[in-house]
Write a protein that holds these residues in place. Structure first.
Motif, PDB file in Angstrom:
ATOM      1  N   ALA A 115       0.772  -1.097   0.126  1.00 36.17           N
ATOM      2  CA  ALA A 115      -0.101  -0.021   0.010  1.00 36.17           C
ATOM      3  C   ALA A 115       0.925   1.460   0.030  1.00 36.17           C
ATOM      4  N   ARG A 145       1.062   4.164  -3.003  1.00 37.08           N
ATOM      5  CA  ARG A 145       1.000   5.569  -2.844  1.00 37.08           C
ATOM      6  C   ARG A 145       2.048   6.257  -3.489  1.00 37.08           C
ATOM      7  N   ALA A 166      -8.009  -3.004   1.040  1.00 37.78           N
ATOM      8  CA  ALA A 166      -8.814  -2.815   2.096  1.00 37.78           C
ATOM      9  C   ALA A 166      -8.578  -1.464   2.736  1.00 37.78           C
ATOM     10  N   PRO A 167      -9.794  -1.211   3.667  1.00 35.17           N
ATOM     11  CA  PRO A 167      -9.275   0.183   4.608  1.00 35.17           C
ATOM     12  C   PRO A 167      -8.393  -0.233   5.707  1.00 35.17           C
ATOM     13  N   ARG A 168      -8.464  -1.259   6.190  1.00 38.50           N
ATOM     14  CA  ARG A 168      -7.544  -1.795   7.193  1.00 38.50           C
ATOM     15  C   ARG A 168      -7.303  -3.069   6.884  1.00 38.50           C
ATOM     16  N   SER A 221      -3.693   1.036   8.358  1.00 39.81           N
ATOM     17  CA  SER A 221      -4.485   1.478   7.341  1.00 39.81           C
ATOM     18  C   SER A 221      -3.737   1.098   5.866  1.00 39.81           C
ATOM     19  N   LEU A 230      -5.356   0.771   1.553  1.00 41.01           N
ATOM     20  CA  LEU A 230      -5.679   1.650   0.389  1.00 41.01           C
ATOM     21  C   LEU A 230      -7.189   2.054   0.286  1.00 41.01           C
ATOM     22  N   GLY A 231      -8.221   1.198   0.938  1.00 42.77           N
ATOM     23  CA  GLY A 231      -9.353   1.554   1.111  1.00 42.77           C
ATOM     24  C   GLY A 231     -10.370   1.766  -0.400  1.00 42.77           C
ATOM     25  N   ASP A 268     -14.592  -1.600   0.848  1.00 40.82           N
ATOM     26  CA  ASP A 268     -14.814  -1.249   2.188  1.00 40.82           C
ATOM     27  C   ASP A 268     -14.780  -2.528   3.129  1.00 40.82           C
ATOM     28  N   SER A 284     -12.331  -5.862   4.677  1.00 38.84           N
ATOM     29  CA  SER A 284     -10.925  -6.466   5.011  1.00 38.84           C
ATOM     30  C   SER A 284     -10.985  -8.008   4.707  1.00 38.84           C
ATOM     31  N   ASN A 323     -14.998  -2.178  10.204  1.00 42.39           N
ATOM     32  CA  ASN A 323     -15.633  -2.398   8.966  1.00 42.39           C
ATOM     33  C   ASN A 323     -15.843  -3.830   8.589  1.00 42.39           C
TER      34      ASN A 323
END
Length: 222
Positions: free
Chosen positions: A107, A111, A138-140, A156, A158-159, A162, A164, A191
Motif C-alpha cells: 500500500a 501511494r 482494504a481500508p484496514r 491503514s 488503500l481503502g 470497504d 478487510s 468495517n
C-alpha cells in the motif's frame, strides 16, 4: 478497476472462470503486468520468492497461466523514471497480477509510486491480488497482520474496497490461521471483513461484491 481478490492465486476452475469473465476475453489474448513489490516487504520474503512469482515457478498460479504477454512492474522503481514512461505501460495492459508479501508495504509503494492515484481511471483493467495483493485494497488489514511498520504507524491500507480480508484460512502451513482466529481479528475492525481459504476469491465490479469459492469462507459484518 475490476477486482479479483484471492488468497493464493488462480487455484481452481471457478476462480479461473471469474478471471476470464472479468477480462472479457481468453487469458491467451490478454496482456499482463506482474507487480512483485509486496514480496520484498514481509519478514519472510526474499529474492528467490520474488523470482518464483515472476517466473511462474511458485505453487500459487498467477504468472504461469499462458498470458499473451507478461511484464514486470516494480513499484519502487516508478518514482525514479517518471509517470510519462510507466503510466502508458499500465494503460496498455489488461490485467495487473499483484504478488503476496506485506500488505502495508505494498500500500505504501502504491501511494509513493502514484499507482494508487491512477486506479480510479482504470475502470476496464483487472486487478488480481494474491494474499497481500488482495489485503492492500482494504481500508484496514488488522493488527494481526502488521509486520512492516508503515509511515502512518497504523494498519491503514488503500481503502479501494470497504472490507478487510483474512487469507489462508486453515492452511496446512499456517496452523494459526483458523476461522476462530479470523473471528477475533474481525472483531477488532470497524468495517466488514471476509475470511477466505486458498480455494476462495472475491470479485468486486462497480461496487458489487461476489464470493467465488470451491472451499471455505465466512463474512463478518461490521
Amino acid at each position: 478497476m475490476k477486482l479479483l481478490l484471492t488468497a493464493a492465486g488462480i487455484t481452481n476452475a471457478s476462480i479461473q472462470g471469474a478471471l476470464v469473465r472479468l477480462l472479457g476475453k481468453p487469458i491467451a489474448e490478454s496482456d499482463a503486468l506482474c507487480v512483485p513489490t509486496a514480496g520484498y516487504g514481509h519478514p519472510m520474503g526474499n529474492p528467490a520468492g520474488v523470482w518464483r512469482f515472476i517466473s511462474g515457478q511458485s505453487r500459487l498460479p498467477m504468472c504461469d497461466l499462458g498470458w499473451k504477454s507478461l511484464g514486470v512492474l516494480e513499484l519502487t522503481a516508478l518514482p525514479s523514471i517518471g509517470a510519462e514512461r510507466w503510466v502508458p505501460w499500465v494503460q496498455e495492459a489488461d490485467v495487473l497480477l499483484v504478488n503476496g508479501g506485506d500488505a502495508l508495504y505494498l500500500a505504501h509503494w502504491m501511494r509513493q509510486s502514484g499507482l494508487a492515484d491512477l486506479l480510479p481511471s482504470l475502470s476496464e483493467k483487472v486487478w488480481v491480488g494474491l494474499s497481500a495483493g488482495s489485503m492492500a485494497m482494504a481500508p484496514r488489514i488488522g493488527e494481526y497482520f502488521v509486520e512492516w511498520t508503515a509511515p502512518t504507524g497504523d494498519d491503514s491500507a488503500l481503502g479501494v474496497v470497504d472490507f478487510s480480508i483474512f487469507p489462508h484460512v486453515d492452511h496446512v502451513d499456517l496452523p494459526e490461521n483458523t476461522m476462530a482466529q479470523a473471528e477475533k481479528w474481525a472483531a477488532g475492525l470497524p468495517n466488514p471483513a471476509y475470511a477466505i481459504d486458498d480455494d476462495t476469491a472475491i470479485t468486486v465490479v462497480d461496487g458489487a461484491v461476489e464470493v467465488v469459492s470451491e472451499g471455505k469462507w465466512r463474512h463478518f459484518p461490521a
